[in-house]
Design an enzyme around this catalytic site. Structure first.
Site, PDB file in Angstrom:
ATOM      1  CB  SER A 277      44.899  13.736  -9.561  1.00 19.68           C
ATOM      2  OG  SER A 277      43.524  13.667  -9.408  1.00 19.68           O
TER       3      SER A 277
ATOM      4  CG  HIS B  47      43.626  10.887 -14.269  1.00 20.09           C
ATOM      5  ND1 HIS B  47      44.210  12.016 -14.774  1.00 20.09           N
ATOM      6  CD2 HIS B  47      42.956  11.281 -13.153  1.00 20.09           C
ATOM      7  CE1 HIS B  47      43.904  13.043 -14.016  1.00 20.09           C
ATOM      8  NE2 HIS B  47      43.152  12.625 -13.027  1.00 20.09           N
TER       9      HIS B  47
ATOM     10  CD  GLU C  80      46.263  12.378 -18.076  1.00 19.33           C
ATOM     11  OE1 GLU C  80      47.156  13.055 -18.580  1.00 19.33           O
ATOM     12  OE2 GLU C  80      46.010  12.402 -16.861  1.00 19.33           O
TER      13      GLU C  80
ATOM     14  CG  ASN D 119      45.629  16.758 -12.852  1.00 20.05           C
ATOM     15  OD1 ASN D 119      44.865  17.642 -13.223  1.00 20.05           O
ATOM     16  ND2 ASN D 119      45.195  15.630 -12.324  1.00 20.05           N
TER      17      ASN D 119
HETATM   18  P1  NAD Z   1      36.074  13.205  -2.927  1.00 21.45           P
HETATM   19  O1  NAD Z   1      36.621  13.846  -1.717  1.00 21.45           O
HETATM   20  O2  NAD Z   1      34.863  13.786  -3.596  1.00 21.45           O
HETATM   21  O3  NAD Z   1      35.750  11.658  -2.646  1.00 21.45           O
HETATM   22  C1  NAD Z   1      36.652  10.788  -2.057  1.00 21.45           C
HETATM   23  C2  NAD Z   1      35.842   9.667  -1.413  1.00 21.45           C
HETATM   24  O4  NAD Z   1      36.746   8.641  -0.985  1.00 21.45           O
HETATM   25  C3  NAD Z   1      35.041  10.111  -0.190  1.00 21.45           C
HETATM   26  O5  NAD Z   1      33.673   9.793  -0.364  1.00 21.45           O
HETATM   27  C4  NAD Z   1      35.661   9.311   0.945  1.00 21.45           C
HETATM   28  O6  NAD Z   1      34.729   8.937   1.957  1.00 21.45           O
HETATM   29  C5  NAD Z   1      36.188   8.100   0.179  1.00 21.45           C
HETATM   30  N1  NAD Z   1      37.187   7.336   0.925  1.00 21.45           N
HETATM   31  C6  NAD Z   1      38.189   7.790   1.721  1.00 21.45           C
HETATM   32  N2  NAD Z   1      38.851   6.750   2.271  1.00 21.45           N
HETATM   33  C7  NAD Z   1      38.266   5.615   1.780  1.00 21.45           C
HETATM   34  C8  NAD Z   1      38.476   4.233   2.004  1.00 21.45           C
HETATM   35  N3  NAD Z   1      39.432   3.808   2.829  1.00 21.45           N
HETATM   36  N4  NAD Z   1      37.678   3.338   1.380  1.00 21.45           N
HETATM   37  C9  NAD Z   1      36.680   3.762   0.561  1.00 21.45           C
HETATM   38  N5  NAD Z   1      36.422   5.068   0.326  1.00 21.45           N
HETATM   39  C10 NAD Z   1      37.204   5.985   0.922  1.00 21.45           C
HETATM   40  O7  NAD Z   1      37.310  13.129  -3.964  1.00 21.45           O
HETATM   41  P2  NAD Z   1      37.255  13.002  -5.562  1.00 21.45           P
HETATM   42  O8  NAD Z   1      37.342  14.365  -6.152  1.00 21.45           O
HETATM   43  O9  NAD Z   1      36.153  12.094  -5.951  1.00 21.45           O
HETATM   44  O10 NAD Z   1      38.676  12.314  -5.831  1.00 21.45           O
HETATM   45  C11 NAD Z   1      38.842  10.911  -5.760  1.00 21.45           C
HETATM   46  C12 NAD Z   1      40.080  10.508  -6.541  1.00 21.45           C
HETATM   47  O11 NAD Z   1      39.924  10.935  -7.903  1.00 21.45           O
HETATM   48  C13 NAD Z   1      41.368  11.145  -6.037  1.00 21.45           C
HETATM   49  O12 NAD Z   1      42.426  10.235  -6.218  1.00 21.45           O
HETATM   50  C14 NAD Z   1      41.528  12.349  -6.956  1.00 21.45           C
HETATM   51  O13 NAD Z   1      42.858  12.762  -7.088  1.00 21.45           O
HETATM   52  C15 NAD Z   1      41.018  11.761  -8.266  1.00 21.45           C
HETATM   53  N6  NAD Z   1      40.554  12.736  -9.255  1.00 21.45           N
HETATM   54  C16 NAD Z   1      39.889  13.876  -8.860  1.00 21.45           C
HETATM   55  C17 NAD Z   1      39.462  14.776  -9.826  1.00 21.45           C
HETATM   56  C18 NAD Z   1      38.725  16.026  -9.419  1.00 21.45           C
HETATM   57  O14 NAD Z   1      38.572  16.937 -10.244  1.00 21.45           O
HETATM   58  N7  NAD Z   1      38.237  16.121  -8.201  1.00 21.45           N
HETATM   59  C19 NAD Z   1      39.685  14.531 -11.183  1.00 21.45           C
HETATM   60  C20 NAD Z   1      40.347  13.340 -11.563  1.00 21.45           C
HETATM   61  C21 NAD Z   1      40.776  12.456 -10.577  1.00 21.45           C
END
Ligand code: NAD
Length: 310
Positions: free
Chosen positions: A138, A159, A171, A209
């Protein structure tokens, strides 16, 4: 003079690869974004391998995808046949070295730079040389993450927005070294999953963001300073600005840990005090109250309906 002569050579070197075909996708991280990305890729006919460091997260991710696809069938957005085909297109992958024949791997793990760097360190030796790596970060610098791989020219920010099956935008962010073939192949891939593209330069938190998170952080300051309570702030922005969700409800939906990480990247990356994360946001994250995913944040989701926690 030398400079002038060298420029066309450098340009043609960047474009000499034809965009390669993307068929098989690896998704690293099966949380809310990872399972959404796997969902839209599988529904668009790609084969998907879904990985997470926590095996139960893969199982939970597959269950979420299954439930979301069923909802799409009941709303007549997709057919039952499409649902069944999509499910068959997703295979759990417990280890990163199972992603060896993927054409594109999208990293969607926790928003922590060290976590992502470790993943790339373990992932790169397993991949074929022509594979592209995308990150769903993000906010973190694409150029810096690319430098943690063996292929900065085939590394790009992809993204997706949350929830992935519903949001139209992706994005696309090039790092300093991302080559044209990678950019074009990724653009084609995003078109195939039915999303629109906004191209952003590689600056902290990109476009969406950079604008959205300071608004959420300001809403948390508004709460912290007692200007309004949770309900008043969300109602004000829903009815007064016609936002579909109030900012605190949205923060819970995004995940308060992710919100804090994005604000930290903005604060550190742009060195401007206007991006200072609100201490109340820090406190919620320290408590492990991360929003919907832990059932408690600015609202408590453990009962029948969400109840404000302040
Ligand atoms: P989340 O907490 O729901 O999921 C993250 C996952 O990553 C977890 O299941 C965790 O076990 C896993 N993980 C951690 N370390 C790991 C590793 N070494 N190998 C494999 N898996 C691993 O988080 P999310 O909301 O899905 O966010 C994930 C990414 O997407 C982040 O970079 C976040 O910034 C980005 N993002 C989030 C949003 C949002 O609204 N939440 C929107 C766009 C982008």
């Amino acid at each position: 003079m030398n400079d002038v002569k060298e420029r066309p050579v450098a340009r043609s070197a960047r474009t000499e690869h034809t965009p390669h075909l993307i068929r098989k996708i690896g998704v690293v991280g099966a949380g809310q974004m990872g399972n959404g990305i796997a969902h839209v890729c599988a529904l668009s006919g790609f084969h998907v391998l879904l990985n997470d460091v926590v095996p139960e997260r893969i199982t939970a991710g597959l269950a979420t995808i299954s439930g979301n696809l069923a909802r799409q069938v009941s709303r007549q957005r997709i057919s039952e046949e499409q649902r069944q085909t999509a499910i068959k297109h997703i295979t759990p992958a417990k280890a990163l070295d199972e992603l060896g024949d993927c054409d594109l791997v999208i990293e969607a793990a926790t928003e922590k730079e060290d976590v992502k760097r470790k993943i790339f360190g373990a992932l790169c030796p397993a991949l074929k040389p022509e594979a592209i790596i995308g990150t769903n970060t993000s906010s973190i610098s694409i150029t810096r993450l690319a430098a943690a791989t063996d292929r900065p020219e085939r590394f790009i920010g992809i993204h997706f927005m949350n929830p992935v099956p519903l949001m139209e935008l992706v994005e696309l962010i090039r790092g300093i070294a991302t080559d044209d073939a990678t950019f074009e192949a990724t653009k084609q891939f995003i078109g195939k999953v039915g999303k629109q593209i906004a191209v952003s330069e590689d600056f902290p938190a990109f476009i969406v963001n950079r604008i959205l998170l300071p608004m959420i952080n300001e809403a948390i300051y508004t709460l912290y300073e007692g200007v309004g309570n949770v309900e008043a702030i969300d109602t004000a922005m829903r009815l007064g600005a016609h936002h579909p969700m109030g900012p605190l409800e949205l923060a819970d939906f995004i995940g308060l840990d992710t919100c804090l990480s994005v604000m930290q990247v903005l604060h550190e990356g742009l060195a401007d005090s206007k991006y200072r994360p609100c201490p109340l946001l820090v406190k919620y994250v320290e408590a492990g109250w991360l929003g919907r995913k832990t059932q408690r944040g600015f609202y408590d989701y453990r009962g029948e309906r969400p109840v404000p926690t302040r």
